[in-house]
Design an enzyme around this catalytic site. Structure first.
Site, PDB file in Angstrom:
ATOM      1  N   ARG A 121       0.806  -0.843  -0.054  1.00 57.85           N
ATOM      2  CA  ARG A 121       0.116   0.084  -0.035  1.00 57.85           C
ATOM      3  C   ARG A 121       0.901   1.308   0.073  1.00 57.85           C
ATOM      4  O   ARG A 121       2.077   1.005   0.171  1.00 57.85           O
ATOM      5  CB  ARG A 121      -0.940  -0.014   1.210  1.00 57.85           C
ATOM      6  CG  ARG A 121      -0.009   0.067   2.583  1.00 57.85           C
ATOM      7  CD  ARG A 121      -1.256   0.252   3.675  1.00 57.85           C
ATOM      8  NE  ARG A 121      -0.606   0.389   4.974  1.00 57.85           N
ATOM      9  CZ  ARG A 121      -0.197   1.424   5.565  1.00 57.85           C
ATOM     10  NH1 ARG A 121      -0.273   2.675   4.848  1.00 57.85           N
ATOM     11  NH2 ARG A 121       0.333   1.478   6.805  1.00 57.85           N
ATOM     12  N   HIS A 172       5.417   6.489  -2.529  1.00 56.48           N
ATOM     13  CA  HIS A 172       6.522   5.878  -3.620  1.00 56.48           C
ATOM     14  C   HIS A 172       7.601   5.524  -2.752  1.00 56.48           C
ATOM     15  O   HIS A 172       8.789   5.250  -3.154  1.00 56.48           O
ATOM     16  CB  HIS A 172       6.946   7.064  -4.479  1.00 56.48           C
ATOM     17  CG  HIS A 172       5.717   8.037  -5.006  1.00 56.48           C
ATOM     18  ND1 HIS A 172       4.746   7.257  -5.889  1.00 56.48           N
ATOM     19  CD2 HIS A 172       5.566   9.142  -5.093  1.00 56.48           C
ATOM     20  CE1 HIS A 172       3.920   8.331  -6.210  1.00 56.48           C
ATOM     21  NE2 HIS A 172       4.431   9.209  -5.849  1.00 56.48           N
ATOM     22  N   ARG A 173       7.479   4.890  -1.426  1.00 56.93           N
ATOM     23  CA  ARG A 173       8.476   4.538  -0.449  1.00 56.93           C
ATOM     24  C   ARG A 173       9.695   5.386  -0.391  1.00 56.93           C
ATOM     25  O   ARG A 173      10.759   5.132   0.218  1.00 56.93           O
ATOM     26  CB  ARG A 173       9.115   3.124  -1.190  1.00 56.93           C
ATOM     27  CG  ARG A 173       8.198   1.893  -1.302  1.00 56.93           C
ATOM     28  CD  ARG A 173       7.635   1.781   0.020  1.00 56.93           C
ATOM     29  NE  ARG A 173       6.640   0.401   0.050  1.00 56.93           N
ATOM     30  CZ  ARG A 173       5.189   0.389  -0.309  1.00 56.93           C
ATOM     31  NH1 ARG A 173       4.907   1.538  -0.319  1.00 56.93           N
ATOM     32  NH2 ARG A 173       4.878  -0.851  -0.376  1.00 56.93           N
ATOM     33  N   LEU A 174       9.365   6.606  -0.496  1.00 58.29           N
ATOM     34  CA  LEU A 174      10.267   7.711  -0.172  1.00 58.29           C
ATOM     35  C   LEU A 174      10.000   8.226   1.394  1.00 58.29           C
ATOM     36  O   LEU A 174       9.454   9.289   1.483  1.00 58.29           O
ATOM     37  CB  LEU A 174      10.277   9.019  -1.142  1.00 58.29           C
ATOM     38  CG  LEU A 174      10.377   8.513  -2.550  1.00 58.29           C
ATOM     39  CD1 LEU A 174      10.160   9.831  -3.567  1.00 58.29           C
ATOM     40  CD2 LEU A 174      11.839   8.209  -2.719  1.00 58.29           C
TER      41      LEU A 174
END
Length: 225
Positions: free
Chosen positions: A14, A195-197
């Site tokens: 997610r 965005h996994r940032l």
């Protein structure tokens, strides 16, 4: 290769969109930010907001983890209580280095604490023990934590026996029950990002120089996600 009868977790994912963490949001020292986040976890009605994963290491270097509850915190450290014969207590007696993790998943947050654990004095242990519900006090007497037992019935029978024994008076503090204070020198704050940032900031204690204030300061760095 994934077998057909095996639950496939590879595609479970997610986006983390609950907010960011910027340098302007940081406090000068980590405990103030920790307290902000803990209060927000309580206000969000997270289950067990004071639950933390405690990691210790045995004499062979094997890590162990378990969930315990934070019972006090201040500038001197973070406090939890346990049976002194437990696996965690025995491992801390050999190696006091410890890691704590607060997993506030519903807020897309984690806090990681590194430091050293020290035994609490008996006065502090007694003060907390007497504040516990009586059944919890009796429960501390029942279990030789981390030892092998053959059936749950052994615990239940012992609990009923001791409940009867202490029915007319106070429950004494067991000699094998105590607490630890984790004196932390590092605290990392993790906030999930799109965005996994993810946003990660780590506070690391800096010893004061002889010419400066006698108190320690904190070095703050942003970490790549």
């Amino acid at each position: 290769m994934t077998e057909k009868n095996q639950f496939d977790v590879a595609d479970l994912r997610r986006e983390y969109t609950r907010g960011g963490l910027r340098r302007k949001d940081l406090t000068a020292e980590p405990l103030a930010l920790f307290e902000q986040w803990l209060k927000q976890a309580c206000e969000a009605k997270l289950p067990d907001p004071t639950a933390m994963c405690v990691a210790t290491v045995d004499e062979n270097g094997q890590p162990y983890q378990r969930i315990v509850l934070l019972k006090h915190y201040d500038e001197h450290g973070m406090v939890f209580f346990t049976n002194l014969g437990s696996r965690k207590a025995q491992q801390l007696a050999l190696n006091p280095r410890i890691s704590l993790l607060f997993p506030w998943h519903m807020l897309d947050r984690q806090v990681i604490v590194l430091g050293q654990a020290e035994r609490l004095p008996t006065f502090d242990v007694m003060k907390y023990f007497t504040s516990r519900p009586k059944d919890s006090q009796i429960g501390a007497w029942v279990s030789q934590q981390s030892t092998r037992i053959s059936a749950r019935g052994i615990l239940e029978s012992k609990f009923l026996e001791l409940k009867q024994k202490f029915s007319q008076g106070e429950v004494p503090l067991p000699s094998f029950w105590g607490g630890f204070r984790v004196k932390f020198d590092s605290m990392e704050f993790w906030q999930g990002g799109e965005h996994r940032l993810h946003d990660r900031f780590i506070y690391q204690r800096e010893e004061a120089s002889a010419a400066s204030s006698p108190t320690s300061g904190w070095k703050i760095d942003r970490l790549a996600p």
